[in-house]
Design an enzyme around this catalytic site. Structure first.
Site, PDB file in Angstrom:
ATOM      1  N   TYR A 129       0.870  -1.184   0.000  1.00 32.51           N
ATOM      2  CA  TYR A 129       0.000   0.000   0.000  1.00 32.51           C
ATOM      3  C   TYR A 129       0.903   1.230   0.000  1.00 32.51           C
ATOM      4  O   TYR A 129       1.869   1.288   0.769  1.00 32.51           O
ATOM      5  CB  TYR A 129      -0.845   0.065   1.285  1.00 32.51           C
ATOM      6  CG  TYR A 129      -1.976  -0.928   1.368  1.00 32.51           C
ATOM      7  CD1 TYR A 129      -3.006  -0.944   0.436  1.00 32.51           C
ATOM      8  CD2 TYR A 129      -2.048  -1.842   2.411  1.00 32.51           C
ATOM      9  CE1 TYR A 129      -4.058  -1.847   0.529  1.00 32.51           C
ATOM     10  CE2 TYR A 129      -3.099  -2.754   2.519  1.00 32.51           C
ATOM     11  CZ  TYR A 129      -4.097  -2.742   1.577  1.00 32.51           C
ATOM     12  OH  TYR A 129      -5.139  -3.623   1.676  1.00 32.51           O
ATOM     13  N   HIS A 189      -0.674   4.767  -1.006  1.00 34.65           N
ATOM     14  CA  HIS A 189      -1.511   5.966  -0.814  1.00 34.65           C
ATOM     15  C   HIS A 189      -0.711   7.231  -1.100  1.00 34.65           C
ATOM     16  O   HIS A 189      -0.612   8.143  -0.272  1.00 34.65           O
ATOM     17  CB  HIS A 189      -2.117   5.991   0.597  1.00 34.65           C
ATOM     18  CG  HIS A 189      -3.060   4.848   0.829  1.00 34.65           C
ATOM     19  ND1 HIS A 189      -4.312   4.799   0.266  1.00 34.65           N
ATOM     20  CD2 HIS A 189      -2.922   3.691   1.524  1.00 34.65           C
ATOM     21  CE1 HIS A 189      -4.911   3.677   0.623  1.00 34.65           C
ATOM     22  NE2 HIS A 189      -4.091   2.976   1.365  1.00 34.65           N
ATOM     23  N   ASP A 198     -11.416   7.320   7.457  1.00 30.22           N
ATOM     24  CA  ASP A 198     -10.190   7.474   6.654  1.00 30.22           C
ATOM     25  C   ASP A 198     -10.433   8.347   5.424  1.00 30.22           C
ATOM     26  O   ASP A 198      -9.488   8.790   4.779  1.00 30.22           O
ATOM     27  CB  ASP A 198      -9.615   6.107   6.258  1.00 30.22           C
ATOM     28  CG  ASP A 198     -10.574   5.273   5.448  1.00 30.22           C
ATOM     29  OD1 ASP A 198     -11.799   5.515   5.519  1.00 30.22           O
ATOM     30  OD2 ASP A 198     -10.116   4.383   4.720  1.00 30.22           O
TER      31      ASP A 198
END
Ligand SMILES: NC(=O)c1ccc[n+]([C@@H]2O[C@H](COP(=O)([O-])OP(=O)(O)OC[C@H]3O[C@@H](n4cnc5c(N)ncnc54)[C@H](O)[C@@H]3O)[C@@H](O)[C@H]2O)c1
Length: 379
Positions: free
Chosen positions: A94, A96, A270
């Site tokens: 991940y 992001h 989130d």
């Protein structure tokens, strides 16, 4: 290929990117797997299990980065890892990127190949490497909600399922996607009376078909939400508008309509949260109270159940990781569009629009880049 699995060092991250079962799969195809000592221990996997599956354990994170062609991780690299990353090294994790300009520039500078779990995308636009974490968070939302409804936790003191002769609790779920569906199944299974709201009529039709008797579906709008909060004991926020901040479906002023001890679990925290009074909290300090309403807003809920989260995540990542190892990232991405959409930064060039747009950086054509790689290899 030589695959490396470092121990996660981001604060409170207890997951690991590969289980012993995953190691055995890589070994079956003739790959070499290096795992950092104790990498899996917080998820319940001992070093001996990795060794039995065919991994070689390495003592330090430097050793793992130093020897590996592909690094498999869970979280994005943090600053202390940047200098360990080598040119051409493939990082599958991940990232992001859009939320960190620093990370984006660091990865451009390291000239690594960054394939992000969160942007691997199927043709139906679903995100197969995000779904498992939504499944975990959805199921956990009910477990946590049930706990905070207890009186010593400042909740209403009501048992979700009630008992014979006593009414069950009312659970309101905003958003009937992955999180909402899993939450509804759990709450219904415990015997609560559940209402799921969504703005998608096809989705409500589907949910109405598959859910048990104690689950109602309702079109989501301000009027219905305002009515429903008055008699809900547990409210779960699970909406998502892809690429946008979550809408505030529950406003501060609506808290006054709720009964004291109502519990709000905003899983969408989130993405900014769908409850106006929601601010991100941690597992150490998960709740706070406003107007006698308990708020639970943990931004990384799956982190509390690392065994389940690790196995769920690796169940989804392994088939992609095997393609990358068996074919090399260039051919794997040319053959499989799902993987190709995961490419974000390639040897110092941004190839994912969302990341380029986020920081006003130039966007490179991923197909041209893959074509060039192919020609170089042929040559
Ligand atoms: N806190 C955590 O640890 C954690 C973990 C996983 C996922 N999440 C978050 O949970 C959220 C939901 O994820 P998901 O995978 O279920 O998304 P999803 O896309 O599967 O579902 C979202 C649903 O929200 C619905 N929706 C949109 N606007 C709405 C509105 N105004 N009213 C009611 N419904 C509306 C959509 O129609 C869709 O069905 C996301 O923000 C995701 O990032 C948080």
């Amino acid at each position: 290929m030589v695959i490396g699995v470092p121990k996660e060092i981001k604060n409170n991250e207890n997951r690991v990117a590969l289980t012993p079962a995953g190691v055995a799969e890589f070994r079956r195809f003739g790959h070499t797997v290096y795992v950092q000592v104790n990498a899996g221990v917080e998820s319940g996997f001992e070093d001996e299990e990795y060794i039995d599956a065919g991994a070689v354990m390495l003592p330090t994170i430097e050793d793992v980065y130093g020897i590996s062609e592909m690094i498999m991780k869970v979280k994005e690299p943090i600053a202390s890892e940047y200098n360990l990353i080598k040119e051409d090294q493939l990082l599958f994790t991940y990232f992001h990127f859009a939320s960190s300009e620093e990370l984006t520039h660091a990865m451009i500078e390291r000239k690594a190949v960054c394939l992000a779990y969160e942007t691997v995308e199927k043709t139906d636009r679903s995100l197969p490497l995000l779904i498992p974490m939504s499944e975990v968070a959805g199921r956990m939302a009910v477990q946590e909600g049930a706990k905070y409804l207890e009186k010593p936790q400042k909740g209403r003191g009501i048992l979700l399922g009630g008992v014979p002769g006593v009414k069950p609790a009312h659970v309101l779920i905003l958003g009937g996607g992955i999180v909402g569906t899993q939450a509804a199944k759990m709450a219904a299974g415990l015997g609560a009376h559940v209402t799921i709201m969504d703005i998608s009529l096809p989705r409500l039709r589907y949910l109405s078909d598959i859910m048990p008797e104690n689950v109602d579906t309702l079109m989501s709008n301000e009027y219905s939400i305002r009515e429903a909060v008055k008699h809900s004991d547990l409210i779960i926020g699970a909406v998502l508008i892809p690429g946008a901040k979550a809408p505030h479906l529950i406003t501060r002023e609506m808290l006054k309509l709720m009964r004291p001890g109502t519990v709000l679990v905003d899983v969408a925290v989130d993405q900014g949260g769908c409850i106006e009074t929601c601010v991100p909290t941690t597992h150490e300090n998960p709740t706070y109270v406003i107007d006698n309403v308990v708020h639970y807003c943990v931004a990384n809920m799956p982190g509390a159940v690392p065994y389940t989260s690790t196995v769920a995540l690796t169940n989804a990542t392994l088939t992609y990781a095997l393609q990358l190892a068996n074919k090399g990232w260039q051919k794997a991405c040319r053959d499989n569009d799902e993987l190709k959409r995961g490419l974000n930064v390639v040897n110092g060039k941004i190839v994912y629009k969302g990341v380029a747009d986020a920081f006003g950086l130039p966007l490179n054509d991923v197909n041209e880049l893959l074509q060039r790689e192919e020609e170089e290899i042929d040559y």
